[in-house]
Write a protein that holds these residues in place. Structure first.
Motif, PDB file in Angstrom:
ATOM      1  N   PHE A  71      -8.322   1.027 -57.457  1.00  0.00           N
ATOM      2  CA  PHE A  71      -7.699   2.331 -57.666  1.00  0.00           C
ATOM      3  C   PHE A  71      -8.137   2.920 -59.000  1.00  0.00           C
ATOM      4  O   PHE A  71      -8.399   2.196 -59.967  1.00  0.00           O
TER       5      PHE A  71
ATOM      6  N   ARG B  66       0.073   8.253 -60.542  1.00  0.00           N
ATOM      7  CA  ARG B  66      -0.588   8.266 -59.241  1.00  0.00           C
ATOM      8  C   ARG B  66      -1.722   7.256 -59.209  1.00  0.00           C
ATOM      9  O   ARG B  66      -2.409   7.015 -60.205  1.00  0.00           O
ATOM     10  N   LEU B  67      -1.901   6.654 -58.032  1.00  0.00           N
ATOM     11  CA  LEU B  67      -3.020   5.750 -57.798  1.00  0.00           C
ATOM     12  C   LEU B  67      -3.908   6.368 -56.726  1.00  0.00           C
ATOM     13  O   LEU B  67      -3.432   6.731 -55.641  1.00  0.00           O
ATOM     14  N   ARG B  68      -5.176   6.507 -57.038  1.00  0.00           N
ATOM     15  CA  ARG B  68      -6.127   7.071 -56.076  1.00  0.00           C
ATOM     16  C   ARG B  68      -7.229   6.048 -55.815  1.00  0.00           C
ATOM     17  O   ARG B  68      -7.772   5.469 -56.753  1.00  0.00           O
ATOM     18  N   LEU B  69      -7.514   5.830 -54.536  1.00  0.00           N
ATOM     19  CA  LEU B  69      -8.564   4.876 -54.177  1.00  0.00           C
ATOM     20  C   LEU B  69      -9.897   5.307 -54.755  1.00  0.00           C
ATOM     21  O   LEU B  69     -10.282   6.479 -54.663  1.00  0.00           O
TER      22      LEU B  69
ATOM     23  N   THR C  28       6.168   2.515 -53.098  1.00  0.00           N
ATOM     24  CA  THR C  28       5.705   1.450 -52.199  1.00  0.00           C
ATOM     25  C   THR C  28       6.634   0.254 -52.255  1.00  0.00           C
ATOM     26  O   THR C  28       6.992  -0.329 -51.227  1.00  0.00           O
TER      27      THR C  28
ATOM     28  N   ARG D 202      -6.407   5.086 -61.844  1.00  0.00           N
ATOM     29  CA  ARG D 202      -5.036   5.366 -62.232  1.00  0.00           C
ATOM     30  C   ARG D 202      -4.975   6.657 -63.037  1.00  0.00           C
ATOM     31  O   ARG D 202      -5.685   6.821 -64.025  1.00  0.00           O
TER      32      ARG D 202
ATOM     33  N   THR E  72      -1.934   2.441 -50.518  1.00  0.00           N
ATOM     34  CA  THR E  72      -2.946   3.504 -50.398  1.00  0.00           C
ATOM     35  C   THR E  72      -2.360   4.749 -49.755  1.00  0.00           C
ATOM     36  O   THR E  72      -2.868   5.859 -49.960  1.00  0.00           O
ATOM     37  N   GLU E  73      -1.303   4.583 -48.979  1.00  0.00           N
ATOM     38  CA  GLU E  73      -0.690   5.730 -48.301  1.00  0.00           C
ATOM     39  C   GLU E  73       0.266   6.492 -49.216  1.00  0.00           C
ATOM     40  O   GLU E  73       0.382   7.715 -49.117  1.00  0.00           O
ATOM     41  N   THR E  74       0.957   5.747 -50.095  1.00  0.00           N
ATOM     42  CA  THR E  74       1.923   6.420 -50.983  1.00  0.00           C
ATOM     43  C   THR E  74       1.306   6.829 -52.313  1.00  0.00           C
ATOM     44  O   THR E  74       1.679   7.857 -52.886  1.00  0.00           O
ATOM     45  N   GLY E  75       0.386   5.998 -52.811  1.00  0.00           N
ATOM     46  CA  GLY E  75      -0.219   6.276 -54.108  1.00  0.00           C
ATOM     47  C   GLY E  75       0.708   6.067 -55.277  1.00  0.00           C
ATOM     48  O   GLY E  75       0.424   6.521 -56.398  1.00  0.00           O
ATOM     49  N   ASN E  76       1.828   5.361 -55.044  1.00  0.00           N
ATOM     50  CA  ASN E  76       2.809   5.170 -56.106  1.00  0.00           C
ATOM     51  C   ASN E  76       3.417   3.782 -55.985  1.00  0.00           C
ATOM     52  O   ASN E  76       3.882   3.388 -54.921  1.00  0.00           O
TER      53      ASN E  76
END
Length: 299
Positions: free
Chosen positions: A48, A54-57, A21, A50, A13-17
């Motif tokens: 997430f 990028r991954l966004r919560l 990660t 997608r 969740t902090e990197t989004g990648n």
């Protein structure tokens, strides 16, 4: 659901990648992808959104992340607390005590103990005698310092000493200037006292009862400092602790000529003592200090 997978999720969740990660965690990207898939299957939702790389919560991920962070934090705190309890030199000891003891007894004991175990830390809580005893009984604190001795068969009592009591009187009162006084002289006097449940109130009621009368309590308070202030303001007389040696009196007191006008103070623990090694070691130190004071020539 494994703890390490929760930690991986929080990092993601902090990197989004995924690639970033995996590199940070020193694991393969397929391993991380499978762990996330297991987590989402367990929860029954995607965590997430997608978008390209990028991954966004999403809203579900935001909710779960908040709980995952709290869970990891609680586990870390638990591990740290266990570690400090195992190591007495850096352990944590929780103490409860009467507010009045916070001005002399507790600082004196902690200052002396610091030379023996400087890495030990303390959690301190002042309160009424009954409240302190109840906290000890239910394991909320390790050791309680109270007066007088509580009536309790399920607790252990370590007597530490006797605190002399005197009569605090307002300026200009008829008793002012006396060399001593008897408890019986207070029969018709308006008095200020701590509320029922406080150790000093128990002693006050006992002394008056033994002198053959019920005290005229006109004002009840919960703090000894407030009690002293009300005496100074002329609200009544009060039975209060005399000044400790080396401490200037905050309220002048008249000594009692009666015998046994004092309150016995001591340490109270559960029957088999505190559970933590740090607390047991501190209690042993307190007992040794008391024994040395009683027999100073034996050192």
């Amino acid at each position: 659901m494994q703890l390490r997978e929760l930690e991986w999720f929080i990092t993601l969740t902090e990197t989004g990648n995924m690639t970033t990660t995996a590199d940070q965690l020193n694991i393969s990207q397929p391993t991380l992808s499978r762990a996330l898939a297991r987590l989402e299957r367990k929860l029954g939702v995607k965590l997430f959104d997608r978008s390209q790389n990028r991954l966004r919560l999403n809203k579900y991920g935001e909710i779960f992340r908040a709980h995952a962070v709290r869970a990891i934090d609680e586990i870390n705190q638990g591990e740290e607390r266990i570690a400090t309890l195992v190591d007495p030199d850096r352990g944590v000891v929780s103490l409860g005590f009467l507010h009045s003891f916070g001005g002399w007894l507790i600082p004196r004991l902690l200052d002396r103990y610091r030379a023996l175990a400087p890495r030990t830390s303390f959690e301190l809580c002042g309160g009424a005698s009954d409240a302190v005893v109840d906290d000890v009984r239910h394991g909320r604190i390790d050791i309680g310092f109270v007066a007088p001795q509580p009536t309790a068969d399920d607790l252990h009592w370590l007597p530490l000493g006797h605190e002399e009591l005197g009569l605090g009187v307002p300026p200009g009162h008829a008793f002012e200037g006396r060399g001593d006084i008897a408890v019986a002289d207070l029969m018709d006097e308006p008095m200020v006292a701590l509320k029922v449940g406080y150790g000093l109130r128990q002693v006050t009621d006992r002394l008056c009862r033994e002198a053959g009368f019920s005290p005229r309590i006109e004002t009840e308070v919960t703090e000894l400092s407030t009690l002293r202030a009300l005496v100074a303001a002329g609200m009544g007389v009060a039975i209060i602790p005399a000044a400790q040696p080396g401490h200037p009196p905050t309220t002048p007191t008249i000594p009692f000529r009666d015998h046994a006008v004092f309150r016995q103070y001591g340490a109270v623990t559960r029957t088999h003592g505190p559970s933590g090694r740090a607390a047991r070691r501190f209690l042993e130190f307190v007992a040794e200090q008391t024994e040395r004071q009683r027999h100073p020539t034996s050192r």
